[in-house]
Scaffold this active site. Structure first.
Site, PDB file in Angstrom:
ATOM      1  N   CYS A   2       0.851  -1.190   0.000  1.00 46.24           N
ATOM      2  CA  CYS A   2       0.000   0.000   0.000  1.00 46.24           C
ATOM      3  C   CYS A   2       0.892   1.248   0.000  1.00 46.24           C
ATOM      4  CB  CYS A   2      -0.941   0.095   1.180  1.00 46.24           C
ATOM      5  SG  CYS A   2      -2.096  -1.259   1.285  1.00 46.24           S
ATOM      6  N   ARG A  28       3.790  -0.290  -4.731  1.00 51.00           N
ATOM      7  CA  ARG A  28       3.510  -0.816  -3.392  1.00 51.00           C
ATOM      8  C   ARG A  28       2.137  -1.474  -3.302  1.00 51.00           C
ATOM      9  NH1 ARG A  28       6.993   1.190   0.396  1.00 51.00           N
ATOM     10  NH2 ARG A  28       5.521   0.634   2.024  1.00 51.00           N
ATOM     11  N   TRP A  76      -3.055  -2.534  -1.717  1.00 47.86           N
ATOM     12  CA  TRP A  76      -2.824  -3.967  -1.889  1.00 47.86           C
ATOM     13  C   TRP A  76      -3.708  -4.612  -0.836  1.00 47.86           C
ATOM     14  CZ3 TRP A  76      -1.212  -8.185   0.978  1.00 47.86           C
ATOM     15  CH2 TRP A  76      -0.865  -9.327   0.251  1.00 47.86           C
ATOM     16  N   ASN A 102      -1.964   1.666   6.045  1.00 51.35           N
ATOM     17  CA  ASN A 102      -1.145   0.590   5.489  1.00 51.35           C
ATOM     18  C   ASN A 102      -0.820  -0.341   6.649  1.00 51.35           C
ATOM     19  OD1 ASN A 102       0.872  -0.974   4.299  1.00 51.35           O
ATOM     20  ND2 ASN A 102       2.411   0.645   4.368  1.00 51.35           N
ATOM     21  N   GLY A 103      -1.017  -1.649   6.468  1.00 51.22           N
ATOM     22  CA  GLY A 103      -0.748  -2.581   7.556  1.00 51.22           C
ATOM     23  C   GLY A 103      -2.026  -3.290   7.961  1.00 51.22           C
ATOM     24  N   GLU A 470      15.359 -19.333  -6.524  1.00 53.36           N
ATOM     25  CA  GLU A 470      15.150 -17.933  -6.899  1.00 53.36           C
ATOM     26  C   GLU A 470      14.620 -17.840  -8.342  1.00 53.36           C
ATOM     27  OE1 GLU A 470      14.626 -15.103  -6.210  1.00 53.36           O
ATOM     28  OE2 GLU A 470      15.315 -13.814  -7.819  1.00 53.36           O
ATOM     29  N   LYS A 474      11.226 -15.945  -9.739  1.00 52.49           N
ATOM     30  CA  LYS A 474      11.198 -14.974 -10.845  1.00 52.49           C
ATOM     31  C   LYS A 474      10.162 -15.388 -11.893  1.00 52.49           C
ATOM     32  CE  LYS A 474      12.644 -12.272  -9.576  1.00 52.49           C
ATOM     33  NZ  LYS A 474      13.285 -12.260  -8.301  1.00 52.49           N
ATOM     34  N   GLU A 477       6.393 -15.227 -10.497  1.00 53.84           N
ATOM     35  CA  GLU A 477       5.750 -13.948 -10.202  1.00 53.84           C
ATOM     36  C   GLU A 477       5.410 -13.120 -11.429  1.00 53.84           C
ATOM     37  OE1 GLU A 477       7.896 -11.466  -7.402  1.00 53.84           O
ATOM     38  OE2 GLU A 477       9.798 -11.884  -8.362  1.00 53.84           O
ATOM     39  N   HIS A 493      13.841 -38.290  -5.721  1.00 48.35           N
ATOM     40  CA  HIS A 493      13.144 -38.651  -4.482  1.00 48.35           C
ATOM     41  C   HIS A 493      11.678 -38.231  -4.512  1.00 48.35           C
ATOM     42  CE1 HIS A 493      16.874 -39.955  -2.666  1.00 48.35           C
ATOM     43  NE2 HIS A 493      17.440 -38.834  -3.090  1.00 48.35           N
ATOM     44  N   LYS A 587       5.434  -4.619  -4.155  1.00 46.44           N
ATOM     45  CA  LYS A 587       6.888  -4.578  -4.060  1.00 46.44           C
ATOM     46  C   LYS A 587       7.390  -4.782  -2.635  1.00 46.44           C
ATOM     47  CE  LYS A 587      11.078  -3.831  -5.510  1.00 46.44           C
ATOM     48  NZ  LYS A 587      11.741  -5.027  -6.074  1.00 46.44           N
TER      49      LYS A 587
HETATM   50  O1  M6R Z   1      12.443  -5.816   0.129  1.00 49.53           O
HETATM   51  P1  M6R Z   1      12.879  -7.203   0.453  1.00 49.53           P
HETATM   52  O2  M6R Z   1      14.098  -7.622  -0.265  1.00 49.53           O
HETATM   53  O3  M6R Z   1      12.976  -7.462   1.927  1.00 49.53           O
HETATM   54  O4  M6R Z   1      11.691  -8.110  -0.094  1.00 49.53           O
HETATM   55  C1  M6R Z   1      11.626  -9.475   0.160  1.00 49.53           C
HETATM   56  C2  M6R Z   1      10.683 -10.160  -0.783  1.00 49.53           C
HETATM   57  O5  M6R Z   1       9.387  -9.694  -0.597  1.00 49.53           O
HETATM   58  C3  M6R Z   1      11.088  -9.960  -2.248  1.00 49.53           C
HETATM   59  O6  M6R Z   1      12.370 -10.416  -2.488  1.00 49.53           O
HETATM   60  C4  M6R Z   1      10.117 -10.697  -3.186  1.00 49.53           C
HETATM   61  O7  M6R Z   1      10.240 -12.075  -3.025  1.00 49.53           O
HETATM   62  C5  M6R Z   1      10.367 -10.273  -4.635  1.00 49.53           C
HETATM   63  N1  M6R Z   1       9.148  -9.860  -5.249  1.00 49.53           N
HETATM   64  C6  M6R Z   1      10.939 -11.337  -5.480  1.00 49.53           C
HETATM   65  O8  M6R Z   1      11.229 -10.901  -6.765  1.00 49.53           O
END
Ligand code: M6R
Length: 592
Positions: A2, A28, A76, A102-103, A470, A474, A477, A493, A587
């Site tokens: 947010c 955000r 959000w 926000n929160g 990772e 990517k 998302e 396994h 984000k």
């Molecule tokens: O701001 P941060 O690095 O603490 O965020 C952590 C995760 O929310 C962030 O890495 C998220 O997984 C990304 N969208 C991945 O691309």
């Protein structure tokens, strides 16, 4: 999560200024948005909609009334679906008290019930709306007092802003979610969730810390401690971000711009202040237990760090995801060292882990991009990425900078910092070569070939295992294809049952002791119909497609993730997704 933005100042275009500021905070949260503005006569107008604020050309004509005071929100959703009613701002029935939030207010259900029993009527399903009604309960005592009393009643982590029809002020408080106050030369004040929102007006900021409240009025910005109500003096800090750093420039999307910026950002990470690296290395050597903590991509980077520390520094470190850090609580002491990894420095789960560590007396280090963030200010030592604003939801340039810094740290613990730096410098040029249009085109053809796949499997061994995890994040998302990363040896396994004719399997290979084993794992997948994409310094018979990466030694995790970042971006485009604003995500994850 947010975006919050408010303006109080001499311009009579407060609503438009807020619209512009909110657009810069859209990363955000982007499911709905809203703005409230107050006219000189005290009338409050609200406009709110479902959808992306970036698509808004102008506000309703009635919002264009002359106004010096406005606040807004880009949402959000946490509590309540994505509807116009649930969009912020929220207000009391007669619209005399307005809030944006926000929160999460964890105890909102019981508060809402008791307010309903007192006759309050609610229009939304959100937790946020209770705050406007809580203020209303005591508004006769004045907005400031009523706001503070409402803060005393809600629990959880939040940032909250309020204004009322009766007074010419905006009040804000925070407990866990960021709020920064910008102060312009012309006397205007901004309150925002992040600095880029007001960079075009000012670089002078004041930070609101947890359990503090700020009152912005004709008298300027006055800060108070929420518990004691005592006034607090705040230092104005001048920050060195440039406005254009937070713009897309000639790129269609932030994600591609940020992937390309790795030509410079990795160099910046390599040049991190030697004294600081040595200071942290000394702490690691002296600690009774070092913990790397992060969430999402940063959590996977933490796992890469564990491999690097084992191989380069021969040093054991513990790795925890922020949300799982509680399992460390019985082992933390004042001799522990906790190293947080984060782009935003605002991730709630990581922050909570740090709070727990601090309560046990542990030393806190953060490897963080946003130097003005809560995490940075909470840390004993900050290792800044200096990568500039990362706005695409999918983390790219921050990821490789974090890995580069962990690599340097591992070398520093092994008393070989110079060797580590030389090793990274040697691959800088090769990374520049990778980030060229021909390479991009090759990955684009791959994306065309696999864009209709139901599943993508990624495998790696050693430090390439967390890179496989990772890679899956990517791809998930931004492409919305089901992608999963596995340790190569784990496939047989169970997960190998997922492979059927044509399932793409991306194999991450480095020229190290695990090379033959991961190629055997690839063969096992191929024998079951898998379509093998090799990301590797050398071609191999088992690959159906080969994406060449430099032979980078301990920097392999850095070079191996870059083609995946490009692939994820290309898949998003091929599947007509917006890579910068993937569905359901935001984000900065400031809720638990
Ligand atoms: O701001 P941060 O690095 O603490 O965020 C952590 C995760 O929310 C962030 O890495 C998220 O997984 C990304 N969208 C991945 O691309």
């Amino acid at each position: 999560m947010c975006g919050i933005f408010s303006y109080f100042g001499p311009s009579d275009k407060a609503a438009e200024i807020v619209l512009k500021g909110l657009k810069k905070l859209e990363y955000r949260g982007y499911d709905s948005w809203g703005i409230a503005a107050k006219s000189a006569s005290g009338d409050i107008k609200i406009e709110k909609h479902v959808g992306k604020i970036s698509e808004v050309i102008s506000l309703n004509s009635e919002m264009m009334m002359p106004s010096h005071l406005a606040l807004g929100h880009s949402r959000w959703a946490t509590h309540g679906g994505v509807t116009q009613y649930n969009a912020h701002p929220h207000s009391t029935e007669n619209q005399d008290i307005i809030v944006v939030h926000n929160g999460i207010f964890e105890n909102y259900l019981e508060l809402k019930q008791s307010l309903i029993e007192k006759g309050h009527q609610f229009r939304s399903e959100t937790d946020s709306e209770v705050f406007a009604h809580l203020i209303e309960e005591n508004i006769k005592l004045g907005l400031e007092k009523a706001f503070k009393m409402a803060c005393d009643m809600v629990t959880g982590r939040y940032a909250i802003l309020a204004m009322s029809k009766y007074e010419n002020k905006i009040i804000a408080a925070r407990r866990g979610s960021p709020l920064i106050i910008g102060k312009a030369q012309d006397g205007a004040h901004f309150i925002a969730s992040d600095v880029p929102a007001f960079l075009e007006y000012t670089k002078d900021v004041m930070y609101l810390d947890d359990n503090q409240m700020v009152v912005i009025s004709d008298e300027g910005a006055n800060f108070f401690d929420l518990a004691s109500e005592k006034q607090i003096e705040k230092r104005v800090i001048s920050i060195d971000w440039k406005e254009e750093m937070a713009d897309k420039g000639d790129y269609q999307h932030f994600m591609m711009k940020e992937i390309m910026e790795q030509k410079e950002t990795i160099t910046k990470a390599i040049n991190l202040d030697t004294e600081k690296i040595m200071e942290v290395a000394k702490k690691i050597k002296g600690a009774y237990g070092t913990y790397f903590v992060g969430c999402g991509t940063a959590g996977k980077v933490a796992m890469v760090g564990e491999y690097l520390f084992s191989e380069i520094a021969k040093k054991h470190v513990n790795v925890k995801f922020g949300s799982e850090f509680k399992s460390a609580k019985n082992f933390l002491t004042d001799r522990s060292l906790v190293i947080a990894i984060s782009q935003s420095g605002e991730t709630a789960d990581t922050l909570e882990a740090l709070e727990m560590a601090k309560s046990k007396g542990a030393t806190i280090v953060s490897i963080v991009n946003v130097e003005t963030s809560t995490m940075a200010r909470y840390s004993d030592i900050v290792l800044p990425l200096k990568a500039g604003p990362e706005k695409a939801v999918a983390s790219t340039k921050a990821t490789t900078s974090q890995i580069a810094i962990l690599t340097l740290l591992a070398y520093a613990v092994a008393d070989k910092l110079d060797e580590g730096r030389q090793m990274l410098i040697a691959i800088e040029g090769q990374i520049n070569d990778m980030l060229n249009p021909r390479y991009e085109e090759r990955i684009n053809s791959l994306s065309e070939e696999i864009k209709d796949s139901k599943d993508i499997v990624i495998i790696g061994r050693g430090a390439n295992f967390p890179i496989a995890l990772e890679a899956a994040i990517k791809l998930q998302e931004v492409s919305y294809i089901h992608a999963e990363g596995f340790a190569g040896g784990e496939l047989k396994h169970g997960p190998i049952a997922l492979i059927s004719e044509g399932t793409p399997c991306i194999v991450l290979v480095s020229n190290d002791e695990s090379k033959q084993e991961i190629l055997s794992n690839a063969m096992e997948v191929k024998s079951r119909g898998g379509f093998i994409v090799g990301i590797s310094p050398e071609n191999a018979e088992v690959f159906d497609i080969w994406i060449k990466v430099p032979d980078a030694g301990f920097a392999s995790p850095i070079v191996n993730i870059i083609p995946i970042q490009i692939l994820a971006y290309k898949l998003a485009l091929a599947r007509q997704n917006n890579p910068d604003m993937p569905r359901n995500l935001a984000k900065s994850v400031t809720v638990k």
